[in-house]
Design an enzyme around this catalytic site. Structure first.
Site, PDB file in Angstrom:
ATOM      1  N   GLN A 221       0.827  -1.211   0.000  1.00  0.00           N
ATOM      2  CA  GLN A 221       0.000   0.000   0.000  1.00  0.00           C
ATOM      3  C   GLN A 221       0.859   1.258   0.000  1.00  0.00           C
ATOM      4  O   GLN A 221       0.336   2.359  -0.140  1.00  0.00           O
ATOM      5  CB  GLN A 221      -0.897   0.017   1.255  1.00  0.00           C
ATOM      6  N   ARG A 368      -8.307  -0.588   8.380  1.00  0.00           N
ATOM      7  CA  ARG A 368      -9.284   0.383   7.874  1.00  0.00           C
ATOM      8  C   ARG A 368      -9.530   1.458   8.934  1.00  0.00           C
ATOM      9  O   ARG A 368     -10.665   1.710   9.334  1.00  0.00           O
ATOM     10  CB  ARG A 368     -10.576  -0.340   7.514  1.00  0.00           C
ATOM     11  N   CYS A 369      -8.444   2.078   9.335  1.00  0.00           N
ATOM     12  CA  CYS A 369      -8.463   2.924  10.526  1.00  0.00           C
ATOM     13  C   CYS A 369      -7.224   3.796  10.509  1.00  0.00           C
ATOM     14  O   CYS A 369      -6.221   3.429   9.921  1.00  0.00           O
ATOM     15  CB  CYS A 369      -8.452   1.978  11.736  1.00  0.00           C
ATOM     16  N   GLU A 738     -12.560   4.615   5.642  1.00  0.00           N
ATOM     17  CA  GLU A 738     -12.572   3.835   6.875  1.00  0.00           C
ATOM     18  C   GLU A 738     -13.726   4.179   7.815  1.00  0.00           C
ATOM     19  O   GLU A 738     -13.932   3.489   8.821  1.00  0.00           O
ATOM     20  CB  GLU A 738     -11.244   4.034   7.608  1.00  0.00           C
TER      21      GLU A 738
END
Ligand code: CDP
Length: 784
Positions: A221, A368-369, A738
Site C-alpha cells: 500500500q 481500515r483505521c 474507513e
C-alpha cells in the site's frame, strides 16, 4: 468542444468505475498473475511454537530434494546482516529467527525451489529442534512478576513493557472527577481481528545481476516508503530499487508493513541471480501478518446532575505481540488520543496507554483505521450509551446535549487536536428521521412488555483522516505529504501519476474526476497511474483514508498550476491580456465576449505548437501537498436488533448510516466504501476473532474459524448523508474509506446492550456471538 453541460465525470457525478472494465473481465494484474522468465518460488518454514529456543536447524534433507535451489536460515541472513530488520515503530523484528521463536507462525527458514510445490514439500523436510518455553498471551500475563522475558535479545530490556504514553491533563481531569455527580465506567476489550484482504501478501524479487537493479513486485500500500526502507536496510542506492505495486486485492492496512518474506525473497534473488516469488497462503496471512486492535480499555466518564459531560479518563493496555511493529507516525503516540473524546464537548481528558510484548504475531496495523482511532471511537460511543442507560436518559438526547456545536468549529479537543468542521446534530437528525426513532422507541417498549428482547443502538462517531500535516505526521521520519504529477498531451488527453496506491478504492476514476472538475477534460481522457516507484512521484501511500484528503488535494493543486499556465497560452491565442480572461470549466473566454474562447484541448495543443514568447513548452507539472490539518468526517449510525432468548442469536432488523465526508467526488464510490465498511464493522461486532490458547496456539487461522460475513449474514443498509465541507481542503472533501469500519461496531454493540439493559447487562465484548449473549441472559435469569 467539451462544454460544461456535457462534461463527463465532474465532481458529484456517479460515473462508473474505469478500473472495473478490467476487473470484471478477470483482466486485473495481481501479484500472482506475474510470471517472470526463470522465476523461482519460495516457501517459508514457520514456528509451530509460540515461544521456544532454537537448539538446531537441520536443512540437509530439504536441501537435497530435487528442484531445491537453496534453503535460507537466519544464520545465512545474519552473515549478510539481514537477520533482523527495523519495524515501522522503530523496534527490531527477526527476519528469520536465529535464537528464539517468539510467536506461532514466526519465520524460521525459507526454501527456494523451481516450483511452488517443490518448495513446500522441501519445507516440510526441515527439522528444527526446539526447547519449548512458557508463552505469554496477554498484557496481564506480560506484566505478571516472573513472566518469561520475550525480548531477551534486546539490550536493557528487563521486562515485557514497551511504552507508557499519556495525553491530556491529569490535574484538571482529576478535579473534574472530584466534583462529578456521577461517574460511569466501562471496561472493554477490543479483540484481535485481522484485515483479511481477499488477496494475501506476497512479492516477486528480481535482482538483475548485470545492472544490480532490484525490481520488486509487491502487494504494498506504500511502495515509495518501502523503497526507502529497503534502501536503508540493504544499503542499495534508492535508484537501484524499483517497487511495483500492481493491482491489489484489498489491503485495509495489512499491506503497509515490511514483512520478512519480502526481505528474504529479495536477498535470495540477489544471491541466486534469478527472480524469486513468494505468495502467502491464507493461514500464513492470518497468523503472521499485521493483525488489528487487541486493546484492553477502561473508560470513566464524569457527568454533572444535568447530564453534562465533565471529563473523560481512559487507560489502555495494548497487546503488541512479539515485535512492536505498529504502523504509526513517530511524533505523536497512540492515534487513539486524537478522537478519544469523540463528538462531545468534554472540557478535560486524561489518557494513558501501556504497550506490552506477548508471544503473538506482531504488527498492530490500523485495519481500515487511522492509527487506532477505531478503538477510541468504540470506547467513547459504548461509554456514552452505557452512561445514558445508567442515567436513565435517552441515548440520542444525551448525545445531542453534549455534542460539539456547529458554531464551535474549528474545535480544539481536550487532547489538543483541532477538528476542522462538523454539524453533528444535523447528521443525528437525518438518521433519527430515517429510522423513525420516536415511534421505534415506543415500539421497543411495547415489544419488551410482551417479553421480546429488542433494542436500538446509536453511534455518533467523529473520525480523523488525511494524515497528515508533515509537522505532526511522519513514517520513520518521512513527512506524510502526498503527490500528483499531471501531464497533458498535445491532443488534450492526460496522464495523472500519483504517490498513493489504490487497493480497490476506485482511484483511477475519482482522481480523474478531480482533473475534470479543475481543467474541464473528460474523466475518460485522463489515465491514472499509481504504484510504480520508477514513474510515480514520491508519496506515502494509501491507508488511513488519506488518499482524497492528501493526494486528492495534490491533484486539485497540480491541475490549478496547469490552469495558470493554460491562461498564459490562452491569452496569447486570443490576443488578450491574461487578466481579461474568464475561466469556466473547460475553457477560457474574453470577459464580456463568451464566444471569443479557447478550450483546454486547443490550449493543450498550442502548448506544444504555438507558445507565447519565452514560455516553456508543454503542459505538465507536479504538486506535493502537505495538508494544513487532518479532516474530520463524522456521522450517526443507528441499529435495531432483535434477540432470540432461547439461542442468544442477534438479528439486525435495521441499520441506518448517515455519513458526512464533506464534498463527495463520486457519490456511488463513496456509498460503496461505506457499504464495505459497514459490512466489516458487522463482522467485527458479531463474528471475527483471532484468539490464542494458553500455549499461544492461534485459534482463528483459517476461514472456518475466523468468520467473515457473507451476503447471507450481512444486514441491509439504509444510507443517508449530510455535507459539511472541510474548510482547508481545496475541494472541501474529507476521507471516507474507513469511516464505517470505525463508527459501526459501537452502533451494533450498543443495540445489543440496549436490548439487554432491562436485565442489568451492561457489556459484552466483541464478537457478540450467540454463545456470549445466551450466557449473559442465562446469568441474568432470563434464559433457562
Ligand atoms: O485512502 P483511501 O483511498 O482508502 O480513502 P479515501 O480517500 O476515503 O477514498 C476512498 C474512495 O472514495 C476514493 O476513490 C475516493 O476518491 C472516494 N471519495 C470520494 O469520492 N469523495 C470523498 N469525499 C472521499 C472519498
Amino acid at each position: 468542444m467539451a462544454t460544461a453541460t456535457h462534461l463527463h465525470g465532474r465532481i458529484g457525478e456517479s460515473i462508473k468505475r474505469k478500473e472495473d472494465a478490467r476487473f470484471l473481465r478477470g483482466k486485473g494484474n495481481y501479484l500472482d498473475d506475474f510470471v517472470l522468465p526463470n522465476m523461482l518460488h519460495m516457501a517459508i518454514f514457520r514456528s509451530p511454537h509460540a515461544h521456544a529456543r532454537i537448539k538446531s536447524i537441520d536443512t540437509s534433507a530439504a536441501g537435497a530434494m530435487p528442484g531445491v535451489i537453496a534453503v535460507v536460515t537466519g544464520e545465512l541472513m545474519a552473515q549478510h546482516k539481514l537477520a533482523w530488520m527495523p519495524t515501522l515503530s522503530g523496534d527490531t523484528q527477526a527476519v528469520l529467527a536465529t535464537d528464539k521463536v517468539r510467536f506461532q507462525g514466526q519465520e524460521v527458514a525459507a526454501v527456494i525451489a523451481e516450483t511452488k510445490y517443490l518448495a513446500e514439500d522441501a519445507r516440510d523436510a526441515i527439522i528444527v529442534d526446539y526447547e519449548v518455553l512458557p508463552a505469554v498471551t496477554s498484557p496481564d500475563g506480560a506484566k505478571t512478576a516472573g513472566a518469561p522475558l520475550i525480548r531477551d535479545e534486546k539490550e536493557g530490556q528487563k521486562d515485557n513493557h514497551i511504552y507508557h504514553w499519556e495525553s491530556g491533563n491529569q490535574a484538571t481531569t482529576q478535579a473534574a472527577f472530584a466534583k462529578a455527580h456521577k461517574v460511569v465506567r466501562l471496561h472493554t476489550f477490543y479483540p484481535r481481528c485481522h484485515p483479511a484482504p481477499l488477496e494475501t501478501c506476497g512479492c516477486i524479487a528480481d535482482v538483475n545481476g548485470a545492472t544490480g537493479k532490484a525490481t520488486i513486485y509487491m502487494t504494498s500500500q506504500a511502495p515509495h516508503a518501502i523503497r526507502t526502507v529497503f534502501a536503508l536496510v540493504t544499503g542499495l542506492p534508492e535508484q537501484q530499487i524499483r517497487i511495483i505495486s500492481p493491482d491489489i486485492g484489498g489491503g485495509f492496512g495489512n499491506k503497509v508493513p515490511v514483512y520478512p518474506g519480502y526481505v528474504v525473497a529479495t536477498a535470495a534473488s540477489l544471491l541466486i541471480g534469478r527472480p524469486v516469488k513468494w505468495v502467502e497462503d491464507r493461514t500464513e496471512n492470518l497468523i503472521s501478518t499485521g493483525f488489528a486492535r487487541d486493546y484492553h480499555m477502561t473508560g470513566d466518564l464524569a457527568v454533572d446532575e444535568k447530564g453534562k459531560m465533565l471529563a473523560l479518563r481512559v487507560h489502555l493496555d495494548s497487546d503488541n505481540g512479539a515485535f512492536f511493529a505498529d504502523a504509526q507516525p513517530s511524533k505523536f503516540k497512540a492515534g487513539l488520543f486524537h478522537i478519544v473524546t469523540g463528538s462531545y464537548d468534554i472540557p478535560t481528558a486524561h489518557v494513558t496507554a501501556d504497550g506490552y510484548y506477548t508471544n503473538k504475531a506482531p504488527g498492530g496495523v490500523a485495519y481500515r483505521c487511522s492509527f487506532r482511532v477505531t478503538e477510541a471511537s468504540y470506547l467513547i460511543e459504548r461509554l456514552v450509551t452505557n452512561a445514558a442507560i445508567e442515567l436513565g436518559l435517552d441515548q440520542a438526547e444525551f448525545r445531542k446535549q453534549n455534542f460539539i456545536k456547529p458554531e464551535q468549529f474549528p474545535y480544539t479537543s481536550a487532547t489538543g487536536w483541532v477538528y476542522d468542521s462538523g454539524d453533528y446534530p444535523k447528521a443525528m437528525d437525518v438518521a433519527l428521521e430515517k429510522l423513525g426513532y420516536a415511534e421505534l422507541r415506543k415500539d421497543v417498549e411495547r415489544r419488551r412488555k410482551q417479553g421480546e428482547v429488542t433494542g436500538i443502538g446509536i453511534a455518533s462517531f467523529t473520525e480523523v483522516v488525511g494524515a497528515g500535516h508533515g509537522a505532526e505526521f511522519d513514517i520513520l521520519g518521512l513527512r506524510m505529504f502526498d503527490s500528483a504529477e499531471l501531464r497533458i498531451h498535445p491532443t488534450g488527453k492526460g496522464l495523472l501519476r500519483m504517490g498513493v496506491k489504490s487497493q480497490g478504492q476506485g482511484h483511477e476514476t475519482t482522481f480523474a474526476q478531480i482533473v475534470t472538475e479543475e481543467l474541464g477534460i473528460p474523466a475518460n481522457d485522463i489515465a491514472v497511474e499509481e504504484g510504480d516507484t520508477d514513474t510515480a512521484p514520491y508519496g506515502l501511500g494509501t491507508y488511513a483514508s488519506r488518499s482524497t484528503p492528501v493526494a486528492g488535494a495534490a491533484t486539485a493543486m497540480v491541475s490549478r498550476k496547469l490552469r495558470e499556465k493554460a491562461r498564459k497560452i490562452a491569452a496569447h491565442l486570443l490576443e488578450a491580456a491574461e487578466e481579461d480572461l474568464e475561466w469556466e470549466v473547460g475553457r477560457f473566454y474574453v470577459k464580456g465576449s463568451p464566444d471569443r474562447a479557447k478550450t483546454i484541448q486547443e490550449i493543450a495543443f498550442a502548448a506544444y505548437t504555438n507558445l507565447p514568447e519565452g514560455l516553456e513548452a508543454g503542459l505538465e507539472g507536479v504538486h506535493y501537498y502537505d495538508p494544513p490539518n487532518m479532516t474530520y468526517p463524522f456521522g450517526t449510525y443507528a441499529v435495531v436488533v432483535d434477540i432470540d432468548k432461547g439461542t442468544g442469536q442477534v438479528k439486525v432488523r435495521r441499520m441506518v448510516a448517515v455519513d458526512d465526508c464533506g464534498v463527495r467526488i463520486n457519490p456511488m464510490i463513496v456509498e460503496g466504501q461505506i457499504h464495505g465498511g459497514l459490512t466489516e464493522g458487522f463482522g467485527i461486532a458479531f463474528m471475527e476473532l483471532i484468539t490464542f490458547d494458553s500455549d499461544g496456539n492461534c485459534i482463528g487461522s483459517n476461514f472456518m474459524d475466523y468468520l467473515l460475513p457473507t451476503a447471507w449474514e450481512t444486514p441491509r443498509f439504509e444510507m443517508g448523508e449530510t455535507v459539511t465541507p472541510s474548510p482547508h481542503h481545496p475541494l472541501g472533501a474529507k476521507g471516507v474509506g474507513e469511516s464505517a469500519t470505525v463508527g459501526s461496531p459501537a452502533a451494533y454493540v450498543n443495540a445489543v446492550i440496549d436490548a439487554l439493559s432491562p436485565y442489568g447487562i451492561t457489556n459484552i465484548d466483541m464478537p457478540v456471538g450467540p454463545d456470549k449473549v445466551w450466557a449473559a441472559l442465562r446469568k441474568a435469569g432470563v434464559t433457562e
